[in-house]
Design a protein around this motif. Structure first.
Motif, PDB file in Angstrom:
ATOM      1  N   ASN A  55      -3.447   2.013 -10.505  1.00 35.03           N
ATOM      2  CA  ASN A  55      -4.602   1.596  -9.703  1.00 35.03           C
ATOM      3  C   ASN A  55      -4.940   2.671  -8.680  1.00 35.03           C
ATOM      4  OD1 ASN A  55      -3.943  -1.355 -10.553  1.00 35.03           O
ATOM      5  ND2 ASN A  55      -5.788  -1.537  -9.290  1.00 35.03           N
ATOM      6  N   ILE A  56      -6.204   2.968  -8.516  1.00 33.40           N
ATOM      7  CA  ILE A  56      -6.689   3.706  -7.352  1.00 33.40           C
ATOM      8  C   ILE A  56      -7.513   2.727  -6.527  1.00 33.40           C
ATOM      9  CG2 ILE A  56      -8.169   5.551  -6.518  1.00 33.40           C
ATOM     10  CD1 ILE A  56      -7.394   7.193  -8.904  1.00 33.40           C
ATOM     11  N   LEU A 100       0.818  -1.211   0.000  1.00 35.35           N
ATOM     12  CA  LEU A 100       0.000   0.000   0.000  1.00 35.35           C
ATOM     13  C   LEU A 100       0.850   1.258   0.000  1.00 35.35           C
ATOM     14  CD1 LEU A 100      -2.785  -1.012   2.560  1.00 35.35           C
ATOM     15  CD2 LEU A 100      -2.935  -1.002   0.052  1.00 35.35           C
ATOM     16  N   THR A 101       2.051   1.183   0.569  1.00 36.40           N
ATOM     17  CA  THR A 101       2.975   2.324   0.570  1.00 36.40           C
ATOM     18  C   THR A 101       4.379   1.827   0.254  1.00 36.40           C
ATOM     19  OG1 THR A 101       3.389   2.111   2.962  1.00 36.40           O
ATOM     20  CG2 THR A 101       1.614   3.587   2.286  1.00 36.40           C
ATOM     21  N   LEU A 109      -3.251   8.054  -0.296  1.00 37.76           N
ATOM     22  CA  LEU A 109      -3.772   9.337  -0.742  1.00 37.76           C
ATOM     23  C   LEU A 109      -4.537  10.066   0.359  1.00 37.76           C
ATOM     24  CD1 LEU A 109      -5.086   8.397  -4.312  1.00 37.76           C
ATOM     25  CD2 LEU A 109      -2.926   9.512  -3.708  1.00 37.76           C
ATOM     26  N   TRP A 110      -5.539   9.382   0.888  1.00 37.55           N
ATOM     27  CA  TRP A 110      -6.420  10.062   1.860  1.00 37.55           C
ATOM     28  C   TRP A 110      -7.344   9.023   2.467  1.00 37.55           C
ATOM     29  CZ3 TRP A 110     -11.884  11.329   1.215  1.00 37.55           C
ATOM     30  CH2 TRP A 110     -12.381  12.185   2.198  1.00 37.55           C
ATOM     31  N   LYS A 111      -7.370   8.990   3.794  1.00 40.01           N
ATOM     32  CA  LYS A 111      -8.213   8.044   4.516  1.00 40.01           C
ATOM     33  C   LYS A 111      -8.034   6.634   3.970  1.00 40.01           C
ATOM     34  CE  LYS A 111     -11.588  11.353   6.287  1.00 40.01           C
ATOM     35  NZ  LYS A 111     -13.020  11.717   6.403  1.00 40.01           N
ATOM     36  N   ARG A 112      -9.069   6.071   3.312  1.00 38.80           N
ATOM     37  CA  ARG A 112      -8.986   4.692   2.826  1.00 38.80           C
ATOM     38  C   ARG A 112      -8.576   4.586   1.359  1.00 38.80           C
ATOM     39  NH1 ARG A 112     -13.794   0.922   5.332  1.00 38.80           N
ATOM     40  NH2 ARG A 112     -13.799   1.721   7.460  1.00 38.80           N
ATOM     41  N   PHE A 113      -8.117   5.670   0.779  1.00 39.45           N
ATOM     42  CA  PHE A 113      -7.761   5.669  -0.640  1.00 39.45           C
ATOM     43  C   PHE A 113      -6.244   5.534  -0.813  1.00 39.45           C
ATOM     44  CE2 PHE A 113     -11.918   7.657  -0.707  1.00 39.45           C
ATOM     45  CZ  PHE A 113     -12.502   7.110  -1.846  1.00 39.45           C
TER      46      PHE A 113
END
Length: 471
Positions: free
Chosen positions: A377-378, A287-288, A324-328
């Motif tokens: 992918n987003i 994820l990161t 990106l932000w919260k769960r994104f």
């Protein structure tokens, strides 16, 4: 007077610098530091402690700022999980009166011995089999894997596969040979033979030759690899390979360049260099972080009797993962393959459609010597990671598992440059693209199940299944 003015001018330039230096010294003076003390490990019934300690960015006795402790613990935990030796790893910390940071590590080891029965359908992926489902091309046998052999992260494998594609193989990987744990060695041997092989592609579909009474191709392969690990995240390796293969004489008449110069036998040496910089938070489903790789391979040196060709290729890969932000989350990847030699034997060339592909084109192969591939992918974290315990399962290696669900929107694009097979294939030497939506199920033992609905540049849609992370 002139000298007084010059002195004041020099002093006016020096004072801000001195003030900055003093402020820096004052801030450093007030920054609290700790010394990394004892690291106690629990739960490693088979794994040697030194294998786990190898994954800590700092060693006992090193100094660490208090402000950096949280990140140090997070990275250490991720590194331990990324060894693929444990289902779970937790790190608790405490500070004693001597300002020593002591750690308590608890791990739950995986199951390491897998006597897997083999029941395989000889297709590039599950989606190509769904296009024409039948059981004529089934292989069966047994694949025995011992991970974490001797508790040293070593891996030993035996394979016996019968049926459609016979294969007998052995592999042994030793990640650490020396006390510094930075030199590794790997070796493998395999023998395979097939009643059917792909010898070309037409309309970007595989074309096979089959003889149910005789083996169409027999192949022998061996390799030895020397690896060097740089710190925690980087690694180099160099690998020498030997391949020997022969096909039935019929291939001379239905294709012209399966092996070089239309031969029915080939043998060659190849030398491969790899570099890896892997800073993903989780290798199975990141994820990161990021992953960068370089592969340089020379196939054929002209040293052996039937080694009458030379193919050079370079592959570059860079994948990046961001929150990106919260769960994104965002994932992006680019891969380039460059292989400038002309007249490459079909046996050693690969384009898109195998390990690499544009989503939406899973049922196609695109032969070519060079290609560029971009994927994006987003992701939305539909179900956050949960831990579930099955009380009726006695073994902790299986009764505690984690799972999560992600919805992702994706878009891929690629260009394959081909100098050999364009007359029979329409997807080479042009831009292709695909887009769609999917859902990913992630769980323990590095398992990822993906279902994706895609639309490609041919205006064709499809539902596709995969068993690895998209990027």
């Amino acid at each position: 007077m002139r000298y007084i003015f010059s002195f004041l001018l020099l002093l006016s330039g020096f004072l801000p610098v001195a003030t900055m230096a003093q402020n820096f010294a004052d801030s450093a003076k007030h920054e609290a530091y700790l010394i990394l003390g004892n690291i106690k490990i629990q739960g490693n019934k088979q794994t040697k402690e030194k294998i786990i300690l190898r994954e800590f960015p700092l060693k006992t006795g090193d100094t660490i700022a208090v402000s950096e402790v949280a990140e140090f613990l997070k990275k250490s935990q991720q590194n331990i999980i990324n060894t693929s030796l444990f289902n779970f790893a937790t790190i608790d910390s405490s500070v004693d009166s001597n300002q020593r940071l002591n750690l308590q590590v608890k791990v739950i080891e995986r199951w390491y011995l897998w006597p897997n029965p083999i029941f395989e359908i000889a297709e590039r992926n599950f989606n190509t089999w769904l296009e024409n489902p039948n059981l004529d091309r089934v292989s069966y046998g047994c694949y025995v894997v011992k991970n974490n052999f001797r508790g040293r992260k070593e891996n030993i494998q035996f394979r016996v596969r019968l049926g459609y594609a016979e294969q007998y193989g052995f592999a042994y990987n030793i990640p650490y040979l020396n006390k510094k744990q930075n030199l590794g060695l790997g070796m493998a041997f395999s023998f395979s033979r097939n009643h059917e092989i792909q010898y070309k592609s037409e309309n970007n579909k595989q074309v096979f030759y089959k003889d149910p009474n005789n083996y169409v191709r027999e192949e022998l392969g061996a390799r030895i690899r020397l690896g060097y690990r740089i710190g925690i995240y980087g690694s180099h390796s160099i690998e020498l390979r030997y391949n020997e293969a022969k096909v039935v004489d019929t291939l001379r008449y239905i294709t012209k360049n399966y092996f070089s110069n239309n031969n029915i036998k080939t043998q060659f040496l190849s030398l491969n260099f790899q570099f890896r910089d892997d800073r993903r938070d989780n290798k199975a489903y990141p994820l990161t972080g990021y992953f960068a790789a370089l592969d340089v391979t020379q196939v054929g040196f002209g040293l052996l009797k039937n080694e009458d060709f030379s193919v050079f290729r370079t592959e570059l890969l860079y994948n990046r993962y961001d929150h990106l932000w919260k769960r994104f989350y965002l994932a992006e990847g680019i891969k380039l393959k460059l292989s400038p030699n002309s007249n490459q034997p079909y046996f050693v060339q690969r384009g898109l459609g195998f390990a690499d592909f544009v989503r939406g084109y899973e049922i196609y192969v695109i032969d070519g010597q060079n290609y560029g591939l971009i994927r994006s992918n987003i992701k939305y974290q539909l179900v956050k990671p949960h831990v579930q315990k099955l009380s009726w399962v006695p073994s902790e290696k299986f009764n505690t598992f984690h799972y999560a669900f992600y919805v992702n929107l994706f878009a891929d694009a690629a260009y394959v440059s081909d100098m050999e097979y364009t007359e029979n294939n329409f997807l080479a030497n042009k831009f292709i693209y695909g887009t769609g939506i999917g859902i990913d199920f992630v769980t323990y033992y590095d398992l990822v199940f993906r279902v994706e609905a895609a639309l490609n540049g041919l205006n064709k849609t499809g539902l596709f299944l995969h068993l690895v992370a998209p990027i």
